[in-house]
Write an enzyme that holds these catalytic residues in place. Structure first.
Site, PDB file in Angstrom:
ATOM      1  N   HIS A  32     -41.185  15.149  38.347  1.00  0.00           N
ATOM      2  CA  HIS A  32     -40.224  16.463  38.589  1.00  0.00           C
ATOM      3  C   HIS A  32     -39.556  16.335  39.794  1.00  0.00           C
ATOM      4  O   HIS A  32     -39.159  15.146  40.370  1.00  0.00           O
ATOM      5  CB  HIS A  32     -41.332  17.633  39.031  1.00  0.00           C
ATOM      6  N   HIS A  35     -40.245  14.255  42.775  1.00  0.00           N
ATOM      7  CA  HIS A  35     -40.196  12.611  42.785  1.00  0.00           C
ATOM      8  C   HIS A  35     -38.645  12.116  42.749  1.00  0.00           C
ATOM      9  O   HIS A  35     -38.648  11.103  43.134  1.00  0.00           O
ATOM     10  CB  HIS A  35     -40.757  12.272  41.196  1.00  0.00           C
TER      11      HIS A  35
END
Ligand code: PAF
Length: 293
Positions: A32, A35
């Site tokens: 997501h 990251h």
């Protein structure tokens, strides 16, 4: 972008890399925006960017949590490609834990045994420490990037890197948040709209502590009570709400140095964690004069 499944192929890919330093972002996939912010930081600072995707079974304390953990490799590879990843290491379970595997890395003391370590059991950080050690030794990066949301994981990793003399720089990136303030997590997808709005009490509680600290409150019990009131008003029962030293995870009674305020709570079926670091109290003397004309 190359996708490799074995340590041998990973090492071969890195031997042929385009030079400069190697930046590494270890993940369990379900990528997501949080990251992506780690990948962006690593991309900006390194010639080669390696991402690992491995849902590590040894760090899960509940089999149901492991089974429910989202596995979205195809989407993850698209995100990795867009973020400029050079090599994705996505091993299978047998590559990381081959038959006969019998070595665990165990960090001891409050840093690994309190809060997450106490709630989830010793095995959790043993699992994290073991897989992160394996991944670092497989990639041998110059720098590895972690999110500040997992503050205790970061402290455990810093400890093992120092204790085992692993030659890597541990870089901690700020917690990535959605517009409503909720810390981004792969688990947020499981929240119903009602649960999500209740979960917002967690960042609100952290803001209440930050505001009280900025207003000069130094007693950690008083700060804790402020956060507890916000959670309780929203009907969120914390598993823990603790003010600790961010390196040792020993409890602190009064703010002097930096203090980590850490919260874990279950909202519905979803376990959420979040934290904030309160900056050291400024001494009344010897600090630059900031007021005046
Ligand atoms: O933070 C995570 O996603 C995991 O704990 C890590 C560091 C990839 C180890 O499995």
């Amino acid at each position: 972008m190359m996708v490799v499944r074995t340590v041998a192929d990973l090492r071969a890919a890195l031997r042929d890399r385009r030079g400069g330093s190697v930046g590494f972002v270890p993940t369990m996939g379900a990528l997501h925006e949080g990251h992506v912010s780690l990948l962006r930081a690593a991309r900006a600072e390194n010639g080669t960017l390696v991402l690992s995707i491995f849902v590590n079974p040894t760090q899960f304390d509940e089999q149901s949590d492991l089974a429910a953990y989202p596995r979205t490799e195809e989407a993850d590879l698209g995100i990795a490609d867009d973020a400029g990843v050079d090599v994705v290491f996505a091993p299978g379970g047998d590559e990381v834990y081959p038959a006969g595997f019998s070595t665990m890395v165990s960090v001891t003391g409050p840093v690994a045994e309190t809060l997450e370590g106490a709630q989830r059991g010793r095995a959790h950080f043993d699992g994290v420490a073991t897989v992160v050690t394996k991944l670092l030794l497989s990639v041998l990066p110059d720098a590895a990037y972690f999110g500040a949301k997992d503050a205790q994981q970061v402290a455990v990793i810093r400890r093992l890197v120092a204790d085992l003399s692993i030659p890597v720089r541990v870089v901690v990136c700020p917690t990535s948040r959605d517009d409503d303030g909720l810390a981004r997590s792969s688990r947020n997808a499981r929240l119903t709209p009602e649960e999500r709005s209740r979960a917002l009490a967690i960042p609100r509680a952290l803001s209440a502590v930050t505001d009280a600290a900025a207003a000069g409150v130094t007693d950690t019990e008083a700060l804790r009570a402020d956060a507890a009131a916000v959670l309780s008003d929203a009907g969120v029962e914390p598993e823990y709400l603790a003010l600790v030293d961010p390196v040792s995870f020993e409890p602190v009674a009064a703010r002097r140095g930096p203090v980590l305020v850490a919260i874990a709570a279950r909202v519905g079926r979803t376990r959420l964690i979040d934290n904030v670091v309160l900056e050291p109290v400024r001494e009344p003397f010897g600090t630059p004069y900031e007021g005046g004309a």
